[in-house]
Scaffold this motif. Structure first.
Motif, PDB file in Angstrom:
ATOM      1  N   VAL C 458     -46.383  50.925 -11.628  1.00  0.00           N
ATOM      2  CA  VAL C 458     -45.365  51.466 -10.719  1.00  0.00           C
ATOM      3  C   VAL C 458     -44.958  52.866 -11.176  1.00  0.00           C
ATOM      4  O   VAL C 458     -44.679  53.088 -12.353  1.00  0.00           O
ATOM      5  N   LEU C 459     -44.977  53.812 -10.236  1.00  0.00           N
ATOM      6  CA  LEU C 459     -44.439  55.143 -10.496  1.00  0.00           C
ATOM      7  C   LEU C 459     -43.103  55.238  -9.781  1.00  0.00           C
ATOM      8  O   LEU C 459     -43.020  54.936  -8.598  1.00  0.00           O
ATOM      9  N   ALA C 468     -40.734  57.849 -13.848  1.00  0.00           N
ATOM     10  CA  ALA C 468     -41.309  56.859 -14.755  1.00  0.00           C
ATOM     11  C   ALA C 468     -42.681  56.449 -14.270  1.00  0.00           C
ATOM     12  O   ALA C 468     -42.999  56.541 -13.095  1.00  0.00           O
ATOM     13  N   ASP C 469     -43.517  55.995 -15.212  1.00  0.00           N
ATOM     14  CA  ASP C 469     -44.858  55.514 -14.904  1.00  0.00           C
ATOM     15  C   ASP C 469     -45.059  54.298 -15.798  1.00  0.00           C
ATOM     16  O   ASP C 469     -45.323  54.434 -16.988  1.00  0.00           O
ATOM     17  N   LEU C 470     -44.860  53.093 -15.277  1.00  0.00           N
ATOM     18  CA  LEU C 470     -44.780  51.887 -16.107  1.00  0.00           C
ATOM     19  C   LEU C 470     -45.607  50.768 -15.510  1.00  0.00           C
ATOM     20  O   LEU C 470     -45.766  50.684 -14.289  1.00  0.00           O
ATOM     21  N   ALA C 490     -36.672  56.771 -17.931  1.00  0.00           N
ATOM     22  CA  ALA C 490     -37.752  55.976 -18.522  1.00  0.00           C
ATOM     23  C   ALA C 490     -37.625  55.953 -20.032  1.00  0.00           C
ATOM     24  O   ALA C 490     -37.819  54.925 -20.661  1.00  0.00           O
ATOM     25  N   ALA C 491     -37.235  57.090 -20.627  1.00  0.00           N
ATOM     26  CA  ALA C 491     -37.157  57.171 -22.079  1.00  0.00           C
ATOM     27  C   ALA C 491     -36.117  56.195 -22.625  1.00  0.00           C
ATOM     28  O   ALA C 491     -36.337  55.522 -23.618  1.00  0.00           O
ATOM     29  N   SER C 497     -45.892  56.539 -21.076  1.00  0.00           N
ATOM     30  CA  SER C 497     -46.955  56.770 -20.111  1.00  0.00           C
ATOM     31  C   SER C 497     -47.753  55.490 -19.924  1.00  0.00           C
ATOM     32  O   SER C 497     -47.860  54.676 -20.831  1.00  0.00           O
ATOM     33  N   ALA C 498     -48.314  55.334 -18.764  1.00  0.00           N
ATOM     34  CA  ALA C 498     -49.166  54.168 -18.507  1.00  0.00           C
ATOM     35  C   ALA C 498     -50.488  54.375 -19.210  1.00  0.00           C
ATOM     36  O   ALA C 498     -50.752  55.447 -19.738  1.00  0.00           O
TER      37      ALA C 498
END
Lengths: 346, 327, 499
Positions: C458-459, C468-470, C490-491, C497-498
């Motif tokens: 998911v972005l 976020a990129d998780l 995200a942090a 990163s994914a």
């Protein structure tokens, strides 16, 4: 009432309503209504000379009508036809006055080159409006209209300036072309038949293009939904330019035929409102290609017939335009009034 | 160039701008309510004829002006009936009306063509006309200028400050949302179209009764309606900007005439058509200014953003698809 | 206030949207109206608030029967509706929107003071001079609610109010609604297709199916009963089953899509500095509130919006700044959210659509239509039907069938919005098939549950930026909601990163 008869019934209603409105306008202007209409019919169809004049007006109308069908197919309001005719006439005049009928090329080739130049002139002028639309987001109604005035200004400047008659500049136009550079009138007729033949050919060609080819289908797609066309890679911008180019070339050809076949010189306002009248004719035919020649012919009769009005009845010749406008408006009304019963919910 | 000459030029600009301003303000009212009245050019011409004919018949130019306004409203009524109640395309009907009204004006006006008639004369407001430089231009020459400024103030106040103005703007932004809040959308649109038509009709009257007095075939104000339509886009549908647009185009006309005297070698034909290429170029500039690509470029090169005129906002929601489109 | 809808019938041409529906809404309660998309919920509520006139039946408000209502009459009775998409005037200011419609004519000062009063009462924060276009979806909802509360609405109808707002914003909204009915005189009708929301909030639910009333239950209600009423017995069984896990990437070789510091200029917004890689076989979900940048990313990756800076390579070919046709040639296809407005040609036949989509094979259009559209995608219309006659599900089937099989990157904007359960299931099966065959799918969905169930990765977008990129497995709706409204980064959640 069958489905097929419905357009005819609507047309009859529109005609009747247009007739009534026209009577009202004529009475309001203090003109004798029936004598006025008789003068117009007589002037448009009453003699062989009148019929030939009507044919001469029919030619640019049909050419521009066919041209406009292509742009309307892509949902473009190409109001610039008027200027495209003028540019075609300017290019044709420029090409033909440079030609030397005595030596060099045969006259037929000179003429063909002149007509080709006229198509090029219209094409350039239409592409200008098209690119303003596709690359500059300027709606073609404004660019076309502005370019109409510009083309008119350029033709006036040429007539009064660089191309003026030897001795004195005159609003009656440039010097007449050499007779060898006129479109040939066959069989002793006073008028060339090349123009009408070209017009009919252009009309058939445009009809074939729109109804039978993949290009016609893509124009319909662009008209229906430009976003979806982009998504399918149909490049609507390019297709709009192509439609404008075809339209401009045909309108320019009409201008070339006016120069080479009718006036034999460049005159001010050579487009003679044919461009605007052709838009009305296409609206009257309401998208039907079959009805277009009939609409153009009818409007040609009105246009030519009204020329007699100032002389015989001391009325302004703009009555033709009034009648054409009334007819299109009443047809709009007739088309819209019927389905009043089933109004859609918001 | 002397101060007097400059002041005279400014006065000429305000005088020439008056009818353009009225027509453009009329179209602004109409389009802010969501109705595109494309028949401006025909409306202005027909109203000019009607105003001159009535003024000549009654001997009173102010009655003529009223007749012009009535003629403009009548044409707008035709457009509204077709567009709002018969569901026809506003653009198509407006365009046909443009041609129709122009020809009808020439036809009906044949009797009064090239005839002498009354005009609105001149007017000087005591005191105010003595203001240096602008006083003569605004208050010292003609009622026409005062009329156009009054119309500007009225339209601005109506749209920005009154409740009916708010309803009109709401209808123009989203007819559907307005209907869901109980607004009689078509009635509002009919009224704004009529008011806009009446203002454009006044513009026609100003031409034939003052700015280009008299009637003829051609009259001399042909094309003004089209320029008014372009001014509305140029002005971003905001009355004050629209008024500046009218002044800008009037300035071009005046400059053309002034240059024609100064440079007799150039043909007058070129100066007559000057407003039209300028119209295309201004639309080009305004539209490019609104594009995302330009905004992005201006973010990188801030100078670009300062050089171009500031974005004046977009079209009202109801007509955004019709005239503000691009690929 | 008590409201009874009695034997309401509403038709649209051939379609019967409401077929003899009767419903009683009692004061002091929150009523849920459940059903699939297209079941007739919104139509019924539009009849109730006067936007549509029913063909038969009547609306009884506090004992007085009305054959039909107008928006004015409904407002006078105290009925107000919060529509699914904000029905307001974006360029106008907040106080102008507040002053418009219904109630007394307010001066500028009155409108502003009343707006302030109702905002402080409800705990909303709205600045009166800001254009509505600058508000978030949640703030536009608050504005509309403030307006309705100010007009003393007693029956408040909400149509799918939670689509487009975050879970935290949803909790706030639900608290406001509970407070609204707490005096026992007012009531709420909540239209939704999500059973969980109905369970959380409603005192009673009514279920519509194919335009008819399929059942009504008082809380607490049995999930299985409600699902059966909504979908019928067979579909209900599959609807409750969890979807199969999203496919894994087919290998980490060449990515299908590689973007570095990409800047995309869309019509409305500019999306800044996106860097990402997508591999064959991946299904990537995009999350964000409307206008957050995810729609711009999809259009930019399709070449429809221009990429003005940065690198963009599809299948190893550099396409940054290239026209849309080059993207098509590279095997990128885009499925728009507005299917009719951006995807189809309303007046052209289905056969013409096939010709336009496969120009090289346009002579075999009929065979392609029979084999692809009808055979594989189960489109039920005739080839000569016009596109504007298609239902929502069939519009999407036609659009999917027009996408060639050798597509490497499929981009989809809200592919299941407004569709019925059977169509939704078909679409996800199809996407998984394409992924298994080596294509990559990137989609945006406003429905966070669907997003997390279908995507492998998911972005999340916030404020025209990728936040976020998780991997989907590490996420829950609450966290995604916080990320896409900027309440969390995200942090802060230990994400990176994914793969």
């Amino acid at each position: 009432m069958t489905r097929r008869a419905a357009p005819l019934v609507r047309a009859a209603w529109a005609l009747a309503a247009a007739f009534a409105v026209t009577l009202g306008i004529l009475l309001a202007a203090g003109a004798p209504p029936f004598a006025t209409l008789a003068v117009m019919a007589e002037g448009g169809l009453g003699s062989q000379a009148a019929a030939l004049r009507t044919l001469a007006a029919f030619t640019p109308l049909l050419l521009c009508g066919a041209a406009l069908c292509v742009t309307f197919a892509a949902n473009l309001w190409n109001i610039g036809v008027e200027g495209q005719i003028t540019m075609g006439a300017i290019f044709a005049q420029g090409c033909l006055r440079a030609a030397d009928p005595a030596g060099g090329l045969p006259a037929g080739l000179d003429l063909a080159l002149g007509l080709a130049a006229s198509a090029l002139g219209g094409l350039v002028w239409a592409l200008l409006a098209g690119m303003l639309r596709t690359h500059g987001r300027v709606h073609e109604i404004f660019s076309g209209l502005g370019l109409n005035f510009v083309a008119m200004g350029v033709s006036l400047w040429l007539i009064l300036g660089p191309w003026k008659r030897p001795g004195m500049a005159s609003m009656s136009g440039t010097e007449t072309l050499d007779q060898a550079l006129w479109l040939p009138a066959l069989g002793g007729r006073p008028m060339s038949m090349v123009g009408p033949i070209l017009a009919v050919a252009a009309f058939v060609g445009a009809a074939w293009l729109l109804r039978r080819t993949f290009f016609g289908l893509t124009l319909a797609a662009v008209r229906q939904n430009a976003l979806a066309a982009t998504r399918l890679g149909l490049r609507p911008g390019l297709r709009i330019l192509a439609a404008m180019g075809i339209c401009g070339a045909l309108a320019g050809l009409a201008g070339g035929i006016l120069v080479a076949g009718l006036y034999h010189r460049l005159i001010p306002s050579i487009s003679g409102n044919y461009g605007y009248t052709a838009i009305l004719a296409v609206l009257l035919a309401s998208g039907s290609l079959l009805a277009l020649p009939a609409a153009c012919l009818f409007f040609a009769v009105l246009t030519v017939g009204s020329v007699q009005l100032p002389l015989s009845l001391s009325l302004d010749s703009s009555l033709a335009g009034v009648l054409q406008g009334v007819l299109v408006l009443t047809l709009f009304a007739a088309r819209r009034l019927r389905p009043l019963s089933r109004r859609r919910e918001p | 160039m002397t101060v007097d000459y400059a002041s005279a030029l400014v006065a000429a600009v305000f005088f020439a701008a008056a009818p353009l301003m009225l027509a453009a303000l009329g179209e602004t009212v109409s389009e802010r309510g969501g109705v595109i009245n494309l028949s401006m050019d025909g409306t202005v011409l027909f109203a000019a004829m009607a105003a001159f004919a009535v003024a000549r018949g009654c001997g009173n130019p102010w009655l003529g002006l009223l007749a012009g306004a009535g003629a403009g409203a009548a044409i707008a009524l035709i457009l509204a009936v077709f567009g709002l109640f018969l569901g026809a395309s506003e653009l198509a009907v407006g365009f046909v009306l443009t041609l129709f009204c122009r020809e009808l004006a020439y036809f009906m006006g044949h009797g009064v063509a090239r005839q002498p008639g009354p005009d609105l004369g001149s007017l000087s407001v005591p005191g105010l006309s003595d203001i240096p430089f602008l006083g003569q231009a605004l208050f010292g020459q003609s009622p026409v200028v005062l009329l156009s400024l009054a119309a500007l103030g009225l339209v601005w106040w109506f749209l920005a400050r009154t409740r009916p103005g708010l309803v009109l703007r709401a209808v123009g932004e989203s007819p559907r949302a307005a209907a869901s809040r109980g607004v009689a959308v078509r009635r509002v649109q009919l009224l704004c179209c009529l008011a806009g038509g009446a203002l454009a009709g006044c513009a026609g009257g100003l031409y034939s009764l003052s700015v280009k007095p008299g009637w003829g075939h051609p009259q001399g104000c042909e094309g003004a309606g089209w320029i008014a339509l372009a001014i509305v886009i140029f002005g971003g549908w905001k009355p004050v900007r629209v008024a500046f647009g009218a002044l800008f185009f009037a300035a071009i006309q005046v400059a053309g005439i002034a240059l024609q005297d100064a440079l007799p070698g150039l043909s007058g034909a070129l100066f007559q058509i000057a407003p039209f290429p300028v119209m295309i170029l201004t639309l080009l500039a305004v539209n490019l200014r609104r594009s995302t690509a330009f905004r992005e470029a201006a973010r990188r090169v801030p100078l670009l953003g300062r050089l171009m005129p500031r974005s004046a906002g977009g079209a009202p929601g109801a007509i955004a698809g019709a005239l503000d489109k691009g690929f | 206030m008590d409201v009874v809808l009695s034997h309401i019938v509403k038709r649209f041409g051939q379609l019967i949207a409401n077929d003899d529906v009767s419903l009683t809404l009692e004061a002091g309660r929150i009523h849920g109206l459940l059903g699939e998309n297209g079941a007739g919920k919104s139509t019924l509520m539009k009849v109730l608030c006067g936007q549509l006139s029913p063909e038969a039946g009547e609306i009884v408000v506090d004992g007085a029967a009305h054959a039909r209502l107008t928006p004015d009459a409904a407002a006078a009775l105290g009925i107000g509706m919060l529509p699914q998409d904000p029905l307001d005037f974006p360029p106008l200011r907040v106080w102008e929107n507040f002053a418009l419609g219904g109630g007394p004519v307010l001066t500028r000062r009155e409108a502003r003071s009343r707006l302030e009063a109702v905002c402080s009462r409800m705990g909303f924060c709205l600045r009166p001079d800001v254009p509505v276009a600058d508000l978030t979806v949640a703030e536009r909802q608050h504005l509309e609610l403030a307006r309705l509360f100010d007009r003393d609405v007693r029956l408040l109808i909400l149509d799918e109010p939670t689509s487009g707002i975050s879970p935290a914003q949803k909790r706030t909204l639900f608290a406001v609604l509970r407070a609204f009915v707490s005096d026992g005189r007012r009531l709420v009708a909540l239209v939704t297709h999500k059973l969980t929301e109905a369970r959380e909030l409603c005192d009673a639910v009514a279920i519509l199916r194919h335009g008819r009333l399929a059942g009504s239950f008082a809380a607490p209600f049995d999930t299985q009963d409600v699902l059966t009423a909504m979908f019928g017995a067979e579909v209900a069984a599959t609807a409750t089953a969890a979807p199969p896990p999203p496919p894994e990437p087919l290998g980490l070789g060449t990515p299908v899509l590689r973007a570095a510091n990409l800047v995309i200029a869309d019509d409305k917004a500019v999306l800044r500095d996106v860097s990402l890689e997508v591999h064959p076989g991946e299904i990537v979900g995009l999350a964000g509130i409307s206008g957050g940048g995810q729609e711009a990313l999809l259009r930019g990756l399709a070449g429809i919006a221009r990429s003005v800076a940065g690198e963009l390579a599809i299948g190893g070919r550099d396409l940054a700044g290239r026209p849309a046709t080059d993207f098509l040639a590279a095997g990128v296809h885009y499925l728009p959210a507005a299917r009719m407005e951006e995807g189809l040609f309303p007046g052209l036949s289905l056969l013409d659509h096939v010709r336009l989509a496969f120009p090289d094979k346009r002579r075999e259009a009929r065979a392609i239509f029979a084999e692809r559209c009808v055979g594989r995608f189960r489109l039920t219309n005739t080839p000569n039907a016009r596109a504007d006659a298609l239902s929502g599900g069939n519009q999407q089937r036609l659009l999917l069938s027009l996408i060639p099989d050798d597509t490497r990157l499929l981009l989809a904007d809200n592919p299941t919005r407004g569709l019925d359960a059977a169509s939704i299931a078909q679409i996800w099966d199809h996407f998984r098939e394409r992924a298994a065959a080596g294509a990559a799918v990137v989609f945006f969905s406003e429905d966070l549950d669907e997003l997390l169930a279908q995507a492998g990765r998911v972005l999340v977008f916030f404020n025209r930026d990728m936040a976020a990129d998780l991997p989907a497995a590490s996420l829950d709706p609450g966290l995604v909601g916080d990320l896409m409204t900027g309440r969390s980064t995200a942090a802060a959640n230990g994400g990176g990163s994914a793969p």
